[in-house]
Design an enzyme around this catalytic site. Structure first.
Site, PDB file in Angstrom:
ATOM      1  N   ARG A 181     -36.851-112.328 -51.576  1.00  0.00           N
ATOM      2  CA  ARG A 181     -36.134-113.389 -52.689  1.00  0.00           C
ATOM      3  C   ARG A 181     -37.333-113.489 -53.986  1.00  0.00           C
ATOM      4  O   ARG A 181     -38.302-113.298 -53.750  1.00  0.00           O
ATOM      5  CB  ARG A 181     -36.288-115.096 -52.074  1.00  0.00           C
ATOM      6  CG  ARG A 181     -35.232-115.191 -51.072  1.00  0.00           C
ATOM      7  CD  ARG A 181     -34.125-115.406 -51.739  1.00  0.00           C
ATOM      8  NE  ARG A 181     -33.010-115.641 -50.841  1.00  0.00           N
ATOM      9  CZ  ARG A 181     -32.229-114.658 -50.156  1.00  0.00           C
ATOM     10  NH1 ARG A 181     -32.696-113.229 -50.001  1.00  0.00           N
ATOM     11  NH2 ARG A 181     -31.388-115.152 -49.220  1.00  0.00           N
ATOM     12  N   GLU A 183     -30.172-115.274 -60.576  1.00  0.00           N
ATOM     13  CA  GLU A 183     -29.272-114.227 -60.360  1.00  0.00           C
ATOM     14  C   GLU A 183     -28.015-114.656 -60.716  1.00  0.00           C
ATOM     15  O   GLU A 183     -27.542-115.915 -60.392  1.00  0.00           O
ATOM     16  CB  GLU A 183     -29.258-113.911 -58.719  1.00  0.00           C
ATOM     17  CG  GLU A 183     -30.685-113.330 -58.415  1.00  0.00           C
ATOM     18  CD  GLU A 183     -30.676-112.920 -56.921  1.00  0.00           C
ATOM     19  OE1 GLU A 183     -29.771-112.989 -56.212  1.00  0.00           O
ATOM     20  OE2 GLU A 183     -31.692-112.180 -56.541  1.00  0.00           O
ATOM     21  N   HIS A 214     -29.162-107.362 -55.862  1.00  0.00           N
ATOM     22  CA  HIS A 214     -29.199-107.993 -54.574  1.00  0.00           C
ATOM     23  C   HIS A 214     -28.203-107.285 -53.698  1.00  0.00           C
ATOM     24  O   HIS A 214     -27.095-107.999 -53.321  1.00  0.00           O
ATOM     25  CB  HIS A 214     -28.876-109.602 -54.983  1.00  0.00           C
ATOM     26  CG  HIS A 214     -29.390-110.324 -53.838  1.00  0.00           C
ATOM     27  ND1 HIS A 214     -29.990-111.640 -53.784  1.00  0.00           N
ATOM     28  CD2 HIS A 214     -29.657-110.054 -52.488  1.00  0.00           C
ATOM     29  CE1 HIS A 214     -30.461-112.146 -52.760  1.00  0.00           C
ATOM     30  NE2 HIS A 214     -30.359-111.131 -51.828  1.00  0.00           N
TER      31      HIS A 214
END
Length: 319
Positions: free
Chosen positions: A237, A266, A285
């Site tokens: 993260r 994000e 991601h």
């Protein structure tokens, strides 16, 4: 007809991985391939929907959003846990919250981690771009064999990454707050302190859960220890690493390279420094984004909706 919103399906593949026709007689399904960036935008887009399907934690569902969606009856969260969904607020509104089976993400994320490590060590991303734009060799790579890999967080995922590192002939060291020498030895890893991990490693890879205890865990001090030749990899993260400290270290060349799959915000905002830095390798991601994962998530979502429509909801998310 109930209205179903499937959020953050960037590749528009949700309907490919499940049979949504089972819902056609009672539901209309709308796919959102764009991220709803703030609460006001989300409210405007979702106010008429009865069911919302979340892909992991891409879209946060705080109380401030949940309480302003008056038609919402069911939230389907993919995965067995969701840290950005205010479950208490949903239950207070009488909203049913279901989850899917927790598709194994250790191997997909470990594989992506090693893709980033290899690309960073040999600058595959940069040299690929050079070839495509008419150039040729511009970098000198690193041999991983004989170098040291520091694993920050030796849980299930960290252990998989460590095993692969050993196969490359790297020395593996690890640190996490509760890691013992016995557990480290069982994984074939040497336990060190956090400062030793950053000082001794050529590559540090992060595999810890984001919490108040881990937020900002990696800051200017740790980055300075990793040094101008070091590689930092984060597939966990973004906020575990202090972003401003990381940007400063990269800009001033006090850190060799960062390979990042996760970010504080994000999708990564346009104009963000990470988008332009030559010593940043960035992916959007992708850790758990594989066909095998989606083959669990989306069929379970359809099954959850069917069960809810029948009055017998399943896989209810608990605190």
């Amino acid at each position: 007809m109930l209205k179903v919103a499937v959020l953050d399906d960037y590749q528009r593949v949700a309907k490919r991985f499940a049979d949504w026709s089972k819902l056609e007689s009672r539901c209309s399904v709308e796919i959102f391939d764009r991220h709803l960036g703030d609460i006001d935008e989300a409210i405007a887009a979702l106010i008429d929907f009865d069911i919302i399907c979340l892909l992991r934690e891409r879209m946060a569902m705080p109380a401030a959003l949940i309480e302003r969606l008056p038609k919402l009856k069911l939230i389907c969260a993919t995965g067995a846990h969701n840290r950005t969904l205010d479950l208490q607020a949903a239950q207070a509104q009488g909203i049913v919250v279901s989850h899917t089976r927790n598709a194994s993400t250790e191997n997909p994320t470990a594989e992506l981690t090693w893709g980033l490590i290899l690309s960073a060590a040999r600058r595959i991303d940069l040299e690929n771009r050079n070839v495509r734009t008419g150039g040729w060799q511009t970098t000198v790579g690193l041999t991983l064999h004989g170098r040291t890999l520091g694993v920050l967080g030796l849980g299930r995922l960290g252990k998989v990454v460590a095993r692969i590192g050993a196969a490359f002939g790297m020395e593996i060291i690890a640190w996490s707050p509760n890691l013992t020498e016995e557990r480290a030895a069982e994984a074939g890893v040497r336990l060190v302190s956090k400062s030793e991990l950053f000082a001794e490693s050529d590559v540090v890879t992060i595999h810890m859960v984001l919490s108040e205890a881990t937020r900002g865990l990696v800051g200017a001090e740790e980055l300075a220890l990793l040094g101008e030749d070091g590689i930092l990899v984060n597939t966990s993260r973004g906020p575990i690493v202090h972003e401003d400290a990381l940007i400063a270290a990269l800009r001033e060349r006090r850190l060799g390279l960062a390979a990042l799959d996760t970010f504080d915000v994000e999708p990564l905002p346009e104009g963000h420094p990470f988008r332009a830095m030559e010593n940043v390798l960035a992916t959007p991601h992708l850790g758990y984004v594989t066909a095998e994962t989606y083959q669990v998530f989306y069929p379970d979502v359809v099954e959850n909706i069917e069960a809810f429509l029948s009055g017998r909801p399943i896989r209810l998310l608990q605190h």
